[in-house]
Design a protein around this motif. Structure first.
Motif, PDB file in Angstrom:
ATOM      1  N   TYR A  80       0.839  -1.194   0.000  1.00  0.00           N
ATOM      2  CA  TYR A  80       0.000   0.000   0.000  1.00  0.00           C
ATOM      3  C   TYR A  80       0.870   1.238   0.000  1.00  0.00           C
ATOM      4  O   TYR A  80       2.084   1.152   0.192  1.00  0.00           O
ATOM      5  CB  TYR A  80      -0.913   0.027   1.234  1.00  0.00           C
ATOM      6  CG  TYR A  80      -0.184  -0.230   2.522  1.00  0.00           C
ATOM      7  CD1 TYR A  80       0.581   0.756   3.126  1.00  0.00           C
ATOM      8  CD2 TYR A  80      -0.234  -1.497   3.114  1.00  0.00           C
ATOM      9  CE1 TYR A  80       1.267   0.510   4.296  1.00  0.00           C
ATOM     10  CE2 TYR A  80       0.460  -1.760   4.290  1.00  0.00           C
ATOM     11  CZ  TYR A  80       1.211  -0.749   4.873  1.00  0.00           C
ATOM     12  OH  TYR A  80       1.912  -1.006   6.025  1.00  0.00           O
TER      13      TYR A  80
ATOM     14  N   ARG B 200       1.484   4.789   1.951  1.00  0.00           N
ATOM     15  CA  ARG B 200       1.212   5.329   3.278  1.00  0.00           C
ATOM     16  C   ARG B 200       1.673   6.774   3.336  1.00  0.00           C
ATOM     17  O   ARG B 200       2.817   7.072   3.021  1.00  0.00           O
ATOM     18  CB  ARG B 200       1.975   4.518   4.323  1.00  0.00           C
ATOM     19  CG  ARG B 200       1.577   4.850   5.742  1.00  0.00           C
ATOM     20  CD  ARG B 200       2.271   3.925   6.705  1.00  0.00           C
ATOM     21  NE  ARG B 200       3.627   4.375   6.971  1.00  0.00           N
ATOM     22  CZ  ARG B 200       4.356   3.978   8.023  1.00  0.00           C
ATOM     23  NH1 ARG B 200       3.843   3.105   8.872  1.00  0.00           N
ATOM     24  NH2 ARG B 200       5.560   4.421   8.202  1.00  0.00           N
TER      25      ARG B 200
ATOM     26  N   TYR C 107      -3.766   5.356   4.352  1.00  0.00           N
ATOM     27  CA  TYR C 107      -3.370   4.238   3.495  1.00  0.00           C
ATOM     28  C   TYR C 107      -4.190   4.219   2.210  1.00  0.00           C
ATOM     29  O   TYR C 107      -5.392   4.493   2.236  1.00  0.00           O
ATOM     30  CB  TYR C 107      -3.588   2.918   4.234  1.00  0.00           C
ATOM     31  CG  TYR C 107      -2.823   2.824   5.530  1.00  0.00           C
ATOM     32  CD1 TYR C 107      -1.502   2.387   5.537  1.00  0.00           C
ATOM     33  CD2 TYR C 107      -3.417   3.175   6.744  1.00  0.00           C
ATOM     34  CE1 TYR C 107      -0.790   2.299   6.727  1.00  0.00           C
ATOM     35  CE2 TYR C 107      -2.710   3.093   7.938  1.00  0.00           C
ATOM     36  CZ  TYR C 107      -1.404   2.651   7.923  1.00  0.00           C
ATOM     37  OH  TYR C 107      -0.699   2.569   9.084  1.00  0.00           O
ATOM     38  N   SER C 108      -3.537   3.884   1.102  1.00  0.00           N
ATOM     39  CA  SER C 108      -4.250   3.793  -0.178  1.00  0.00           C
ATOM     40  C   SER C 108      -3.496   2.860  -1.124  1.00  0.00           C
ATOM     41  O   SER C 108      -2.419   2.358  -0.766  1.00  0.00           O
ATOM     42  CB  SER C 108      -4.369   5.181  -0.805  1.00  0.00           C
ATOM     43  OG  SER C 108      -3.069   5.707  -1.023  1.00  0.00           O
ATOM     44  N   ASP C 109      -4.033   2.660  -2.306  1.00  0.00           N
ATOM     45  CA  ASP C 109      -3.390   1.880  -3.378  1.00  0.00           C
ATOM     46  C   ASP C 109      -2.997   0.460  -2.932  1.00  0.00           C
ATOM     47  O   ASP C 109      -1.837   0.060  -3.004  1.00  0.00           O
ATOM     48  CB  ASP C 109      -2.128   2.590  -3.902  1.00  0.00           C
ATOM     49  CG  ASP C 109      -2.431   3.962  -4.482  1.00  0.00           C
ATOM     50  OD1 ASP C 109      -3.602   4.394  -4.374  1.00  0.00           O
ATOM     51  OD2 ASP C 109      -1.532   4.592  -5.030  1.00  0.00           O
ATOM     52  N   PHE C 110      -3.998  -0.277  -2.473  1.00  0.00           N
ATOM     53  CA  PHE C 110      -3.720  -1.603  -1.915  1.00  0.00           C
ATOM     54  C   PHE C 110      -3.518  -2.668  -2.984  1.00  0.00           C
ATOM     55  O   PHE C 110      -4.209  -2.671  -4.000  1.00  0.00           O
ATOM     56  CB  PHE C 110      -4.882  -2.036  -1.010  1.00  0.00           C
ATOM     57  CG  PHE C 110      -5.145  -1.045   0.089  1.00  0.00           C
ATOM     58  CD1 PHE C 110      -4.325  -1.013   1.199  1.00  0.00           C
ATOM     59  CD2 PHE C 110      -6.189  -0.140  -0.006  1.00  0.00           C
ATOM     60  CE1 PHE C 110      -4.549  -0.097   2.215  1.00  0.00           C
ATOM     61  CE2 PHE C 110      -6.423   0.780   1.000  1.00  0.00           C
ATOM     62  CZ  PHE C 110      -5.602   0.810   2.119  1.00  0.00           C
TER      63      PHE C 110
ATOM     64  N   TYR D   6      -5.440  -5.606   5.491  1.00  0.00           N
ATOM     65  CA  TYR D   6      -6.204  -4.798   4.530  1.00  0.00           C
ATOM     66  C   TYR D   6      -7.377  -4.123   5.234  1.00  0.00           C
ATOM     67  O   TYR D   6      -7.611  -2.920   5.056  1.00  0.00           O
ATOM     68  CB  TYR D   6      -6.658  -5.712   3.394  1.00  0.00           C
ATOM     69  CG  TYR D   6      -7.428  -5.041   2.277  1.00  0.00           C
ATOM     70  CD1 TYR D   6      -7.058  -3.799   1.777  1.00  0.00           C
ATOM     71  CD2 TYR D   6      -8.513  -5.688   1.689  1.00  0.00           C
ATOM     72  CE1 TYR D   6      -7.754  -3.204   0.736  1.00  0.00           C
ATOM     73  CE2 TYR D   6      -9.213  -5.113   0.646  1.00  0.00           C
ATOM     74  CZ  TYR D   6      -8.844  -3.866   0.177  1.00  0.00           C
ATOM     75  OH  TYR D   6      -9.539  -3.294  -0.850  1.00  0.00           O
TER      76      TYR D   6
ATOM     77  N   CYS E 217      -6.053  -1.252   7.391  1.00  0.00           N
ATOM     78  CA  CYS E 217      -5.563  -0.113   6.601  1.00  0.00           C
ATOM     79  C   CYS E 217      -6.680   0.513   5.772  1.00  0.00           C
ATOM     80  O   CYS E 217      -6.754   1.733   5.657  1.00  0.00           O
ATOM     81  CB  CYS E 217      -4.425  -0.551   5.686  1.00  0.00           C
ATOM     82  SG  CYS E 217      -2.971  -1.057   6.586  1.00  0.00           S
TER      83      CYS E 217
END
Ligand SMILES: [Zn+2]
Length: 224
Positions: free
Chosen positions: A43, A45, A55-58, A84, A87
């Motif tokens: 991800y 951060r 948090y993004s773009d997992f 997941y 986050c």
């Protein structure tokens, strides 16, 4: 079994409904041939101005290197889904496997009869599955504790380690060898001299075809 991305997606959807109330959107599932992890949540951060993390773009990455029982693959996936969940909902845990993670893990293990753990330690059986032929430049060290250790440096660190290992007080004797024995695949390539203690008889068995090396100062070659 070695899972396919379709299989992981199918399981993700099933566990999402069963365990996470269907609240988790399916992230990209990527497969890897890594030996060093079974599963991983990746991800982006960023620190917010309040000092919290966003948090993004997992991405969930699953290794297909080891041939594992289905239950172990499921537990690995659920482990990553707990990360997941934490986050994705921007919850702040005390550490990577902090209080929140452990509480959820224990709840899921109890409620669903799973055996999720914090770290997936590779078993001897799994490590023995790694039979690729790789080239290993190994330094064997005899330590003043009576134990024998090895270190396998990354290619770029060989000359440096050749120089500094004799300076370690605990090293009584050392020897450099080259081997292609798959036993050595399990040791990480080292940037610094960290010695892994190995049973001497086990080591001997895997050094049968090893060639002793010498260092001329600018090349490393089989000892004459
Ligand atoms: Zn984890």
């Amino acid at each position: 079994m070695r899972p396919s991305p379709e299989y992981i997606e199918h399981k993700f959807n099933a566990f999402n409904l069963l365990i996470f109330n269907g609240k988790l959107p399916l992230p990209p599932i990527k497969m890897s041939r890594a030996r060093t992890f079974m599963g991983r949540l990746e991800y982006k951060r960023e620190k917010t101005f309040l000092g919290k993390y966003r948090y993004s773009d997992f991405v969930i990455r699953i290794s297909t290197f080891y041939d594992l029982p289905e239950e172990e693959i499921e537990d690995t996936l659920i482990h990553e889904m707990i990360h997941y969940h934490i986050c994705f909902h921007q919850m702040q845990d005390t550490s990577a496997h902090g209080k929140l993670f452990r509480r959820m893990m224990n709840d899921i293990n109890n409620s669903f009869g799973r055996h999720i753990t914090i770290s997936h330690k590779r078993s001897e059986q799994e490590m023995n599955q790694d039979t690729r032929t790789r080239s290993h430049f190994i330094c064997i060290v005899w330590l003043n504790s009576g134990k024998v250790g090895i270190v396998i440096p990354t290619k770029t660190r060989i000359f440096n380690m050749w120089k500094i290992i004799p300076q370690f007080r605990e090293v009584i004797r050392y020897k450099w060898v080259h081997s292609s024995d798959a036993f050595f695949n399990r040791f990480p390539r080292a940037m610094t001299p960290k010695f892994y203690i190995v049973e001497e008889c086990l080591l001997e068995e895997h050094l049968k075809d090893a060639v002793e090396l010498e260092n001329t100062g600018h090349i490393i070659r089989p000892k004459k």
